[in-house]
Motif scaffolding. Structure first.
Motif: not given
Length: 595
Positions: A265, A269, A271, A312-314, A336, A339, A378
């Protein structure tokens, strides 16, 4: 015991046993034959814990003595069964026609209970000391080095990663397959990772303590052998540049198995799309836990070279181990979130409930269960997850836009460099019309860029979309021609019964709730009758249940089983199915472990 520093001592045994001492208490690194206990007793020192660098017998052959003395033992997470369930390994390990040369049979001869595991990148508190667990595969797949931060210096207990300047203890141990040299490449990567920690002293399992200057010569000698064998020619290139930018904000991890992607991003961040095995320099024989180990080798590069501030997330396209094995590490190491599409989040969280290929060994908690066909925001991106049954029923395609391109992440749905092969596996619950439906999805989305699980991302035009549409229809036609669908239509995996959970674990005398999902394979409504086949000692008030079920529909039936009082491993419980007046037999089973 030879004193090396104010707190560190060395005891020579079948391996070097290190004693980290504070007063009359100590933590041991490896254990050898166990003779160290007598030496400690004579010195008036109590062992508080034993930390093991790898599972080999010369490191831990005396562990039964530690168990009898009540000393807690901690082993590398990925090698835990080679200690706590060594007996099962010896019973199951192939001997005849064996192409697996991994040295897992250099494990202890009998199981020894463990107090816990050493998880990669974690910090282990033992007595007054704290140890950083650094993954250093090479000598074994699951080897760790333990870094002790003490008196403004780092002391690295390296197991058998290095023996001395330019030397390793074993090369046979680095052959993880029939004729490969996988451990050579991983040893190089691990040594370079260890060198970056700038330890004051390396303390090996065999050989004399040394300083960090011993590493470059060892790396160079291993590199020469790797080159001579013509293995991993891109190892150093990939280590220097592990990521390729597909667009300015979408990176492709060139080292991973399967492919992993990072969406960045504007706020820096990240993903992560799929993450199985980061920097896979070779695949060990076998599929037990000790042969498959994720790590996060390339992630410092993201922070350093791309300015990433936060993972941030996976999110995964499907549940297979090579797409999710690294998720727990990402959460534990970088915070993280995990998701997953709501349609298969339960698979990640309860792998023991399912009888499917490629399940990861540990549950993966899902922080956010994502609905299908609903926009998910996101940062500045909008993602849409679409159902994508085919390679597996439990899969989702991820649609998003980045840098002006419409991108579709399709996981393992289509294979080969041209992206035309229908990549289906019957046991994954594939259905014959799946690829007609996925082709229609691709036609509707018309992505500018398709990124895949094992093949290079590619840009495809209308001709490609038309080809997968034709191939999806052909695949359906061939299945209809070959199978008796007009008379009998079982699931593509062949079996009309699934029992949930597939694996159940209970204490003696407890009860287990079991759900039987029964499919009617007949082209007419009929009564499905399910009869449990119980092992000796199991009790169920109602072992037979029936339900009227529409043609090709499914019935859900619930049973409660009281388990025997005697511990046992993998008791088999079957389920016999009758559809109308047609006896189909024992179409399903589950496994029950009492402990």
């Amino acid at each position: 015991m030879d004193q090396l520093t104010n707190h560190i001592y060395l005891y020579s045994d079948t391996c070097n046993v290190y004693i980290i001492r504070e007063g009359d208490h100590a933590v041991l690194i490896d254990f050898g034959s166990g003779a160290i206990l007598q030496a400690l007793q004579e010195a008036g020192i109590q062992a508080e814990a034993i930390l093991v660098t790898h599972h080999h017998r010369d490191q831990i052959q005396g562990l039964q003595l530690a168990a009898e003395a009540g000393i807690p033992v901690f082993v590398p997470h990925s090698e835990q069964e080679l200690v706590s369930e060594a007996g099962q390994m010896w019973q199951a390990r192939e001997i005849y026609n064996n192409y697996n040369n991994r040295q897992d049979r250099f494990s202890i001869l009998e199981s020894v209970p463990i107090a816990g595991t050493l998880k990669d990148y974690s910090y282990m508190k033992a007595g007054p000391f704290s140890f950083e667990v650094l993954p250093t595969p090479g000598h074994t797949v699951g080897s760790v080095s333990l870094l002790l931060h003490l008196e403004n210096a780092v002391y690295a207990f390296t197991g058998d990663l290095i023996y001395g300047p330019g030397k390793v203890w074993s090369l046979a141990a680095t052959q993880w397959s029939y004729n490969g040299g996988e451990g050579i490449a991983f040893s190089i990567l691990s040594l370079l990772s260890l060198e970056e920690k700038n330890p004051k002293m390396l303390l090996p399992s065999h050989g004399a303590p040394m300083d960090v200057s011993a590493i470059p010569d060892t790396v160079e000698n291993l590199r020469s052998l790797l080159s001579f064998r013509r293995h991993n020619p891109r190892l150093f290139l990939l280590r220097e540049t592990p990521y390729e930018a597909l667009t300015p904000h979408l990176l492709f991890n060139r080292t991973s198995m399967s492919n992993s992607y990072v969406l960045i991003s504007e706020s820096k961040k990240a993903l992560v799309l799929d993450l199985g095995y980061d920097f896979m320099a070779g695949c060990a024989s076998g599929t037990d836990r000790s042969s498959r180990r994720p790590w996060l080798y390339t992630f410092p590069f993201l922070f350093r070279e791309y300015g990433i501030q936060q993972i941030d997330a996976c999110i995964c396209t499907h549940y297979h181990d090579d797409h999710v094995a690294g998720f727990n590490l990402l959460r534990d190491t970088y915070g993280a979130e995990v998701w997953c599409a709501e349609t298969f989040a339960d698979l990640l969280e309860h792998p023991d409930h399912y009888d499917l290929p490629c399940l990861w060994y540990d549950p993966i908690s899902v922080d956010r269960k994502l609905p299908l066909k609903v926009p998910i925001v996101w940062e500045e991106y909008t993602l849409i997850l679409h159902p994508l049954s085919g390679h597996t029923r439990y899969s989702a395609a991820i649609e998003f836009q980045a840098d002006g391109k419409k991108i579709l992440c399709g996981g393992d749905q289509y294979a080969d460099e041209d992206g035309l092969a229908c990549n289906y596996v019957y046991k994954n619950m594939f259905e014959y019309t799946d690829f007609k439906e996925s082709a229609a999805l691709y036609q509707r989305i018309k992505p500018d860029l398709i990124i895949t699980g094992h093949w290079m991302g590619f840009t495809k035009d209308k001709d490609y979309l038309d080809q997968i549409t034709w191939r999806g229809s052909q695949l359906a036609r061939l299945h209809q021609a070959l199978l008796p669908y007009g008379e009998y239509k079982a699931p593509s995996s062949d079996f009309c019964i699934q029992m949930h959970p597939y694996q159940a674990f209970a204490a003696p005398g407890e009860t287990v709730d079991v759900t039987v999902e029964a499919v009617n394979p007949l082209p007419k409504e009929c009564v499905l009758t399910c009869s449990l086949v119980l092992s000796a000692g199991c009790i169920c008030d109602t072992t037979v249940q029936s339900q009227m079920t529409p043609a090709h529909g499914a019935a859900l039936l619930s049973f409660r089983i009281q388990v025997p009082e005697t511990p046992a491993r993998r008791i088999r419980i079957g389920c016999d199915l009758t559809a109308g007046d047609r006896r189909l037999g024992q179409q399903g089973e589950m496994l029950l472990t009492i402990r």
